[in-house]
Scaffold this active site. Structure first.
Site, short mmCIF file in Angstrom:
data_model
loop_
_atom_site.label_atom_id
_atom_site.label_comp_id
_atom_site.label_asym_id
_atom_site.label_seq_id
_atom_site.Cartn_x
_atom_site.Cartn_y
_atom_site.Cartn_z
CE LYS A 42 -3.28 -2.57 2.77
NZ LYS A 42 -3.68 -2.87 4.17
N GLY A 43 2.12 1.09 0.44
CA GLY A 43 2.98 2.25 0.67
C GLY A 43 3.23 3.14 -0.53
CD GLU A 98 8.16 -0.48 -2.86
OE1 GLU A 98 7.35 0.30 -2.31
OE2 GLU A 98 8.49 -1.56 -2.34
CG ASP A 99 6.92 2.52 0.42
OD1 ASP A 99 7.68 1.64 -0.07
OD2 ASP A 99 6.13 2.25 1.36
CG ASP A 102 15.71 -1.26 4.69
OD1 ASP A 102 16.86 -0.82 4.78
OD2 ASP A 102 15.11 -1.78 5.66
CE LYS A 130 15.20 2.11 5.86
NZ LYS A 130 14.38 1.95 7.09
CG PHE A 151 10.97 1.86 11.02
CD1 PHE A 151 11.16 0.77 10.20
CD2 PHE A 151 9.68 2.30 11.23
CE1 PHE A 151 10.09 0.11 9.60
CE2 PHE A 151 8.59 1.65 10.65
CZ PHE A 151 8.81 0.55 9.84
CG ASP A 158 2.98 0.20 7.14
OD1 ASP A 158 3.75 0.10 6.16
OD2 ASP A 158 2.62 -0.77 7.82
NE ARG A 164 -0.48 1.65 4.95
CZ ARG A 164 0.51 0.81 4.63
NH1 ARG A 164 1.59 1.25 4.04
NH2 ARG A 164 0.41 -0.47 4.91
P1 IMP Z 1 13.27 -4.16 1.48
O1 IMP Z 1 12.84 -5.45 0.88
O2 IMP Z 1 14.07 -4.34 2.72
O3 IMP Z 1 13.96 -3.24 0.48
O4 IMP Z 1 11.99 -3.43 2.02
C1 IMP Z 1 11.06 -2.83 1.23
C2 IMP Z 1 9.77 -2.62 1.99
O5 IMP Z 1 9.96 -2.59 3.40
C3 IMP Z 1 9.17 -1.28 1.64
O6 IMP Z 1 8.30 -1.37 0.55
C4 IMP Z 1 8.44 -0.91 2.91
O7 IMP Z 1 7.15 -1.45 2.90
C5 IMP Z 1 9.23 -1.57 4.03
N1 IMP Z 1 10.15 -0.65 4.70
C6 IMP Z 1 11.50 -0.61 4.64
N2 IMP Z 1 12.02 0.37 5.40
C7 IMP Z 1 10.95 0.98 5.98
C8 IMP Z 1 10.82 2.10 6.88
O8 IMP Z 1 11.79 2.76 7.32
N3 IMP Z 1 9.55 2.43 7.24
C9 IMP Z 1 8.45 1.75 6.79
N4 IMP Z 1 8.53 0.70 5.96
C10 IMP Z 1 9.77 0.33 5.54
MG MG Z 2 5.26 -1.50 3.92
#
Ligand code: IMP
Ligand code: MG
Length: 178
Positions: A42-43, A98-99, A102, A130, A151, A158, A164
């Site tokens: 949803k982000g 994407e939002d 990470d 990040k 975070f 969220d 959100r």
């Molecule tokens: P990744 O697979 O670790 O790159 O994570 C991607 C997903 O993790 C994003 O689409 C977010 O939904 C969630 N996410 C990663 N970091 C944060 C944060 O700092 N706050 C909220 N959601 C996060």
């Molecule tokens: Mg998320």
């Protein structure tokens, strides 16, 4: 009401200016292409709607939902498709919106999954990057803001489904997720 905020990291004004800048860049890069914006629910939905308004091309929009962190603030590395696209992307130019990226695990899985459907191209546009905890090597084509390993919540992001709906991105106070 917003006592969860440790610090505002990216203001609403910063986000709006960035959506305009990236939208204009995407408009230039995708002239004569068959662009499909794929929003990751949803982000990604807040960023998608602001970004799309600045893309002056006849784009189509589709949505995907994948499993996220649940109630933890750490990436599980497990990616599950909860809602798939409505349309075929064969021969289309795909831009994933994407939002945040990470570890990169979610997007690296998604890119491979989408590439197997024979699109013409697959690129990524993320509001936030990040890079400190990156585990998967993903090429990100459009980045809004690079942020430290904190975070963050707001503007789509969220924690356990909440926070959100703020128009800005802020660092969540540690006592709210520890
Ligand atoms: P990744 O697979 O670790 O790159 O994570 C991607 C997903 O993790 C994003 O689409 C977010 O939904 C969630 N996410 C990663 N970091 C944060 C944060 O700092 N706050 C909220 N959601 C996060
Ligand atoms: Mg998320």
């Amino acid at each position: 009401m917003r006592d969860y905020i440790e610090k505002v990291l990216v203001t609403s004004e910063d986000i709006q200016a960035k959506a305009k800048e990236l939208g204009e860049k995407i408009t230039n890069d995708y002239k004569e292409k068959d662009l499909v914006l794929i929003c990751i629910l949803k982000g990604g939905v807040f960023f998608l709607t602001d970004l799309a308004k600045h893309i002056e091309l006849p784009v189509t929009i589709d949505f995907m939902a994948v499993s996220s962190y649940g109630k933890s603030a750490e990436s599980s590395g497990v990616v599950k498709i909860i809602k798939d696209l409505d349309e075929s992307i064969k021969g289309k130019d795909i831009l994933i919106v994407e939002d945040i990226i990470d570890t990169g695990l979610t997007l690296s899985y998604l890119v491979e999954n989408l590439k197997s459907r024979e699109p013409n191209s697959v690129k990524i546009c993320t509001l936030l990057d990040k890079p400190e905890k990156r585990k998967a090597n993903v090429e990100v084509d459009y980045i809004g803001f690079v942020i430290p390993d904190k975070f963050v919540v707001g503007y789509g992001l969220d924690f356990a489904g909440k926070y959100r709906n703020a128009p800005f991105v802020s660092i969540l106070k540690e006592e709210y997720y520890k």
